[in-house]
Motif scaffolding. Structure first.
Motif, mmCIF file in Angstrom:
data_model
loop_
_atom_site.group_PDB
_atom_site.id
_atom_site.type_symbol
_atom_site.label_atom_id
_atom_site.label_comp_id
_atom_site.label_asym_id
_atom_site.label_seq_id
_atom_site.Cartn_x
_atom_site.Cartn_y
_atom_site.Cartn_z
ATOM 1 N N MET A 287 0.843 -1.192 0.000
ATOM 2 C CA MET A 287 0.000 0.000 0.000
ATOM 3 C C MET A 287 0.881 1.245 0.000
ATOM 4 O O MET A 287 1.952 1.260 0.616
ATOM 5 C CB MET A 287 -0.909 0.009 1.223
ATOM 6 C CG MET A 287 -1.948 -1.075 1.209
ATOM 7 S SD MET A 287 -3.163 -0.871 2.547
ATOM 8 C CE MET A 287 -2.104 -1.021 3.975
ATOM 9 N N ILE A 288 0.431 2.270 -0.672
ATOM 10 C CA ILE A 288 1.149 3.547 -0.668
ATOM 11 C C ILE A 288 0.185 4.664 -0.283
ATOM 12 O O ILE A 288 -1.032 4.532 -0.407
ATOM 13 C CB ILE A 288 1.794 3.851 -2.043
ATOM 14 C CG1 ILE A 288 0.734 3.928 -3.150
ATOM 15 C CG2 ILE A 288 2.848 2.824 -2.380
ATOM 16 C CD1 ILE A 288 1.293 4.349 -4.494
ATOM 17 N N ALA A 289 0.766 5.741 0.195
ATOM 18 C CA ALA A 289 -0.023 6.902 0.591
ATOM 19 C C ALA A 289 -0.147 7.868 -0.586
ATOM 20 O O ALA A 289 0.722 7.908 -1.473
ATOM 21 C CB ALA A 289 0.621 7.600 1.780
ATOM 22 N N GLU B 206 -16.314 -10.777 -4.850
ATOM 23 C CA GLU B 206 -17.633 -11.372 -5.039
ATOM 24 C C GLU B 206 -18.494 -11.275 -3.779
ATOM 25 O O GLU B 206 -19.684 -11.581 -3.802
ATOM 26 C CB GLU B 206 -17.490 -12.846 -5.433
ATOM 27 C CG GLU B 206 -16.623 -13.084 -6.667
ATOM 28 C CD GLU B 206 -17.186 -12.392 -7.892
ATOM 29 O OE1 GLU B 206 -18.427 -12.319 -7.995
ATOM 30 O OE2 GLU B 206 -16.392 -11.925 -8.726
ATOM 31 N N ALA B 207 -17.884 -10.871 -2.652
ATOM 32 C CA ALA B 207 -18.624 -10.804 -1.386
ATOM 33 C C ALA B 207 -19.637 -9.668 -1.427
ATOM 34 O O ALA B 207 -19.509 -8.710 -2.192
ATOM 35 C CB ALA B 207 -17.660 -10.612 -0.223
ATOM 36 N N GLU B 208 -20.660 -9.792 -0.579
ATOM 37 C CA GLU B 208 -21.678 -8.752 -0.518
ATOM 38 C C GLU B 208 -21.080 -7.470 0.071
ATOM 39 O O GLU B 208 -20.151 -7.498 0.857
ATOM 40 C CB GLU B 208 -22.851 -9.223 0.338
ATOM 41 C CG GLU B 208 -23.637 -10.371 -0.270
ATOM 42 C CD GLU B 208 -24.852 -10.730 0.560
ATOM 43 O OE1 GLU B 208 -25.125 -10.000 1.528
ATOM 44 O OE2 GLU B 208 -25.516 -11.723 0.242
ATOM 45 N N GLY B 209 -21.665 -6.347 -0.301
ATOM 46 C CA GLY B 209 -21.185 -5.071 0.206
ATOM 47 C C GLY B 209 -20.334 -4.355 -0.826
ATOM 48 O O GLY B 209 -19.928 -4.921 -1.842
ATOM 49 N N GLU B 210 -20.041 -3.101 -0.556
ATOM 50 C CA GLU B 210 -19.296 -2.278 -1.494
ATOM 51 C C GLU B 210 -17.831 -2.660 -1.501
ATOM 52 O O GLU B 210 -17.213 -2.837 -0.459
ATOM 53 C CB GLU B 210 -19.454 -0.800 -1.094
ATOM 54 C CG GLU B 210 -18.883 0.172 -2.108
ATOM 55 C CD GLU B 210 -19.149 1.615 -1.704
ATOM 56 O OE1 GLU B 210 -18.759 2.516 -2.464
ATOM 57 O OE2 GLU B 210 -19.716 1.818 -0.620
ATOM 58 N N GLN B 211 -17.256 -2.783 -2.700
ATOM 59 C CA GLN B 211 -15.852 -3.161 -2.837
ATOM 60 C C GLN B 211 -14.947 -2.046 -2.316
ATOM 61 O O GLN B 211 -15.146 -0.878 -2.617
ATOM 62 C CB GLN B 211 -15.529 -3.447 -4.303
ATOM 63 C CG GLN B 211 -14.084 -3.825 -4.569
ATOM 64 C CD GLN B 211 -13.706 -5.118 -3.890
ATOM 65 O OE1 GLN B 211 -14.299 -6.158 -4.152
ATOM 66 N NE2 GLN B 211 -12.740 -5.064 -3.003
ATOM 67 N N GLN B 212 -13.954 -2.438 -1.536
ATOM 68 C CA GLN B 212 -12.985 -1.497 -1.013
ATOM 69 C C GLN B 212 -11.649 -1.670 -1.745
ATOM 70 O O GLN B 212 -11.318 -2.777 -2.185
ATOM 71 C CB GLN B 212 -12.781 -1.705 0.493
ATOM 72 C CG GLN B 212 -14.041 -1.514 1.320
ATOM 73 C CD GLN B 212 -14.591 -0.100 1.230
ATOM 74 O OE1 GLN B 212 -13.849 0.882 1.355
ATOM 75 N NE2 GLN B 212 -15.894 0.011 1.005
ATOM 76 N N TYR B 213 -10.874 -0.580 -1.827
ATOM 77 C CA TYR B 213 -9.608 -0.616 -2.546
ATOM 78 C C TYR B 213 -8.513 0.060 -1.726
ATOM 79 O O TYR B 213 -8.783 0.872 -0.849
ATOM 80 C CB TYR B 213 -9.719 0.118 -3.891
ATOM 81 C CG TYR B 213 -10.787 -0.412 -4.811
ATOM 82 C CD1 TYR B 213 -10.517 -1.426 -5.727
ATOM 83 C CD2 TYR B 213 -12.077 0.123 -4.778
ATOM 84 C CE1 TYR B 213 -11.503 -1.899 -6.577
ATOM 85 C CE2 TYR B 213 -13.064 -0.359 -5.624
ATOM 86 C CZ TYR B 213 -12.781 -1.361 -6.517
ATOM 87 O OH TYR B 213 -13.754 -1.836 -7.341
ATOM 88 N N ALA B 214 -7.281 -0.300 -2.056
ATOM 89 C CA ALA B 214 -6.107 0.373 -1.497
ATOM 90 C C ALA B 214 -5.233 0.809 -2.656
ATOM 91 O O ALA B 214 -5.094 0.094 -3.658
ATOM 92 C CB ALA B 214 -5.337 -0.567 -0.576
#
Length: 266
Positions: A41-43, A65-73
């Protein structure tokens, strides 16, 4: 992407438990601990500089594929294969001019639990001991200058991480992220895919309204978007480094194969 990566034994830093702990410095930094990490991960504040040397992307966190909003880094790509960092040599030397802050903060890290932040260390870091090096705590139990510098660095990284998430939230709102489709075919026939990584779709970016572009400029995001897009020009360098690693590994593999086939001596 695992958020702790090469941290093996994370323990909260405690002035009683670790009152005698020292950090030994080597004549030459050894980054072997990151040799099996293919992305970090970078800032957001690092993006303009990192884009000069590395491919940057947005790594999907968890199961897409999981339920809920996709998160990213926001991530810096260090290799195409699992458990391989093409920027760390066999001697543990980092071969690029800029080393990501995620790597430089090791063996320290901040652990977050319900908005509570705790400074931790990797207890297994070989340069920690109770005899040689600089102490982390004074005799009065206060952080030494060494420890305070690292705490300040961690806190700055944490603040930058929040700004990075705000940036990513804006990209998601504008629907600018798309899954990467870059592949590489090795001589062995193996095909490598940038799985779980997303890029900014330049076509969609160019289709934004004038008001949306102005908002990106006002937020200071437009230049950062183009820094990411320019970083994709480093893909060839990434491939060249990987090819170099593969070529360097061939003699050793050949030698090992020869030993297996050699007849026994009588």
């Amino acid at each position: 992407m695992k958020t702790l990566m090469f941290y093996n034994n994370v323990q909260p830093l405690n002035k009683e438990t670790h009152k005698n702990l020292r950090l030994e410095f080597l004549d030459k930094p050894n980054f072997a601990f990151a040799s099996e990490t293919n992305s970090v991960m970078i800032a957001l504040t690092e993006l303009p500089l990192i884009s000069k040397h590395y491919v940057t992307a947005f790594a999907a966190l968890g199961n897409p594929e999981a339920e809920g909003e996709q998160q990213y880094a926001l991530a810096c790509v260090l290799g195409m294969r699992d458990n391989e960092n093409v920027y760390v040599g066999q001697d543990g030397e980092w071969s690029s001019p800029y080393i990501p802050a995620f790597v430089r903060r090791y063996p320290f890290v901040i652990a977050e639990n319900e908005d509570q932040f705790t400074v931790c260390i990797d207890q297994d870091f070989p340069q920690f001991n109770d005899k040689k090096g600089e102490p982390l705590f004074s005799e009065a139990g206060e952080p030494t200058e060494l420890l305070q510098r690292n705490i300040d660095f961690l806190q700055a990284f944490q603040r930058d991480a929040l700004a990075t998430q705000n940036f990513i939230a804006t990209l998601k709102e504008l629907d600018l992220l798309e899954q990467a489709s870059s592949t590489m075919q090795l001589n062995s026939g193996e095909t490598l895919q940038l799985n779980g990584l997303y890029l900014i779709n330049e076509k969609k970016l160019n289709e934004l309204s004038a008001e949306q572009v102005k908002n990106l400029m006002t937020q200071g995001y437009l230049g950062l978007i183009y820094a990411h897009l320019l970083s994709l020009n480093n893909f060839n360098d990434l491939m060249d480094r990987m090819a170099g690693k593969l070529n360097n590994a061939k003699p050793a593999e050949t030698s090992a194969a020869a030993k297996q086939k050699a007849p026994a001596k009588h």
